[in-house]
Design an enzyme around this catalytic site. Sequence first.
Site, PDB file in Angstrom:
ATOM      1  N   HIS A  75     -71.589  73.013   5.209  1.00  0.00           N
ATOM      2  CA  HIS A  75     -71.928  74.084   6.145  1.00  0.00           C
ATOM      3  C   HIS A  75     -72.042  75.385   5.363  1.00  0.00           C
ATOM      4  O   HIS A  75     -71.114  75.772   4.661  1.00  0.00           O
ATOM      5  CB  HIS A  75     -70.856  74.220   7.225  1.00  0.00           C
ATOM      6  CG  HIS A  75     -70.952  73.177   8.293  1.00  0.00           C
ATOM      7  ND1 HIS A  75     -70.313  73.293   9.506  1.00  0.00           N
ATOM      8  CD2 HIS A  75     -71.624  72.005   8.344  1.00  0.00           C
ATOM      9  CE1 HIS A  75     -70.579  72.239  10.252  1.00  0.00           C
ATOM     10  NE2 HIS A  75     -71.371  71.441   9.554  1.00  0.00           N
ATOM     11  N   TYR A 204     -66.859  79.717  16.686  1.00  0.00           N
ATOM     12  CA  TYR A 204     -65.613  80.295  17.186  1.00  0.00           C
ATOM     13  C   TYR A 204     -65.985  81.228  18.327  1.00  0.00           C
ATOM     14  O   TYR A 204     -66.817  82.123  18.138  1.00  0.00           O
ATOM     15  CB  TYR A 204     -64.905  81.108  16.103  1.00  0.00           C
ATOM     16  CG  TYR A 204     -64.247  80.303  15.024  1.00  0.00           C
ATOM     17  CD1 TYR A 204     -62.859  80.183  14.979  1.00  0.00           C
ATOM     18  CD2 TYR A 204     -64.993  79.675  14.025  1.00  0.00           C
ATOM     19  CE1 TYR A 204     -62.238  79.456  13.981  1.00  0.00           C
ATOM     20  CE2 TYR A 204     -64.379  78.942  13.028  1.00  0.00           C
ATOM     21  CZ  TYR A 204     -63.005  78.842  13.011  1.00  0.00           C
ATOM     22  OH  TYR A 204     -62.398  78.118  12.022  1.00  0.00           O
ATOM     23  N   PRO A 296     -54.393  76.323  12.804  1.00  0.00           N
ATOM     24  CA  PRO A 296     -55.619  75.658  12.353  1.00  0.00           C
ATOM     25  C   PRO A 296     -56.874  76.498  12.474  1.00  0.00           C
ATOM     26  O   PRO A 296     -57.957  76.051  12.085  1.00  0.00           O
ATOM     27  CB  PRO A 296     -55.696  74.432  13.274  1.00  0.00           C
ATOM     28  CG  PRO A 296     -54.950  74.821  14.509  1.00  0.00           C
ATOM     29  CD  PRO A 296     -53.845  75.712  14.036  1.00  0.00           C
ATOM     30  N   LYS A 300     -57.149  75.905   6.972  1.00  0.00           N
ATOM     31  CA  LYS A 300     -56.610  76.094   5.627  1.00  0.00           C
ATOM     32  C   LYS A 300     -55.502  75.141   5.206  1.00  0.00           C
ATOM     33  O   LYS A 300     -55.120  75.118   4.037  1.00  0.00           O
ATOM     34  CB  LYS A 300     -56.078  77.531   5.491  1.00  0.00           C
ATOM     35  CG  LYS A 300     -57.141  78.595   5.611  1.00  0.00           C
ATOM     36  CD  LYS A 300     -58.179  78.446   4.529  1.00  0.00           C
ATOM     37  CE  LYS A 300     -59.290  79.457   4.655  1.00  0.00           C
ATOM     38  NZ  LYS A 300     -60.367  79.207   3.687  1.00  0.00           N
ATOM     39  N   TYR A 388     -63.033  82.295   4.096  1.00  0.00           N
ATOM     40  CA  TYR A 388     -63.301  81.027   4.765  1.00  0.00           C
ATOM     41  C   TYR A 388     -63.658  79.931   3.768  1.00  0.00           C
ATOM     42  O   TYR A 388     -63.157  78.804   3.870  1.00  0.00           O
ATOM     43  CB  TYR A 388     -64.434  81.211   5.783  1.00  0.00           C
ATOM     44  CG  TYR A 388     -64.365  80.249   6.936  1.00  0.00           C
ATOM     45  CD1 TYR A 388     -63.859  80.635   8.166  1.00  0.00           C
ATOM     46  CD2 TYR A 388     -64.792  78.937   6.805  1.00  0.00           C
ATOM     47  CE1 TYR A 388     -63.772  79.752   9.231  1.00  0.00           C
ATOM     48  CE2 TYR A 388     -64.717  78.039   7.856  1.00  0.00           C
ATOM     49  CZ  TYR A 388     -64.206  78.458   9.064  1.00  0.00           C
ATOM     50  OH  TYR A 388     -64.121  77.551  10.103  1.00  0.00           O
TER      51      TYR A 388
END
Length: 394
Positions: A75, A204, A296, A300, A388
């Site tokens: 991604h 998100y 979560p 990570k 990220y």
Amino acid sequence: MASYQTKVGIIGAGPAGLTLALLLKRQGIDCIILENRERTYVESRVRAGLLEQNTVDLLTELGVADRLHREGLPHHGVYLSFNGVRKRVPFTELTDGRCITIYGQQEVVKDLIKANLERGTPIYFEASATTIDGLETDAPVIHFEQQGEVHTVGCAFVAACDGYHGIGRKHLPQGTYNEFRIDYPFSWLGILAHAKPSSDELIYAYHERGFALHSLRSETVSRLYIQVANDDHIDNWSDDQIWDELEIRLSDGNGFTLNRGDIFEKGITPMRSFMIDNMQYRRLFLAGDAAHIVPPTGGKGLNLAVADVTILANALADYYETGQHNRLATYTSDCLRRIWRVQDFSNTMTYLFHKQAEHGSFENQIQQAKFDYIARSTAMATTIAENYVGLKEL
């Protein structure tokens, strides 16, 4: 009773313990892995599914990423949505080509177990470590039970990769560490469904009804979450209610359609942050969930565990090469730099996208302002992207 001898006794056959074993094997350092569950359970346990660039690079370097590269889904960005306004953060553009890869933790574990056994590292399944003796000496001993019998592993070092409930942390003397903990005032209701993912990348979403996350495990399996109260129960939610709520919270006002399918797993998970500020005592070293847990939201947990054992393996290799304890002595401080950074990022993402106060309140307007800044500031979007995909060094 059987007695085994090795240089490093590893407790736990999760990603941390298995990766550590491969790193040590590459350096010619013998080890034995003890795992209290059976192999089938360990290889089927569904956990995380997001791999940072650092983790993918390390697994590739260790020669255990063939299947990951065939089946994993890279991604190159993530969608952030606030009240239906959606912003894409382009990882690859902002981080010199780095990205994340979606590949289930259980698949990582299968690959790591196979590689360890093929390379000659013993893994004892259904072997419950009960106590560690001799930590005041140079020859600690791990006692474990298997099939009703008690056995021991004598070693020079103990690596406790045995999770939050393991025995490793319990062997740190009182007063040698501080504990930090946040119990968030919400939980995640998560599902796995036989449904084609509705988005090419993760979403998100903040909504006035609560947070939602669109994720996936493959091109045919979706992983989705919604924010619920801590006292909620899975029996309160029918499959149709879950899909309807996801549809509402993930909507973007531009015709977003949620693909539905058969839900084959669902459950509610509390959200928490936890860590200690000392991860070692004499010849005992903690790694992964034994020392820290992150919510979560940032994906990570697995990646932070792999970062820990990379530092530990390098320190042990240096010890066996030079006889010096210098890098072992700084193991905790070397790990904590990344742990605190990851705790901050995970906490930031958690508070940004979860409903914590009434829509339109001061707290909610602050959340809106933060999202607006990400949407218009390349610098802020780059900060999100760098964290990220995983910071190269820290």
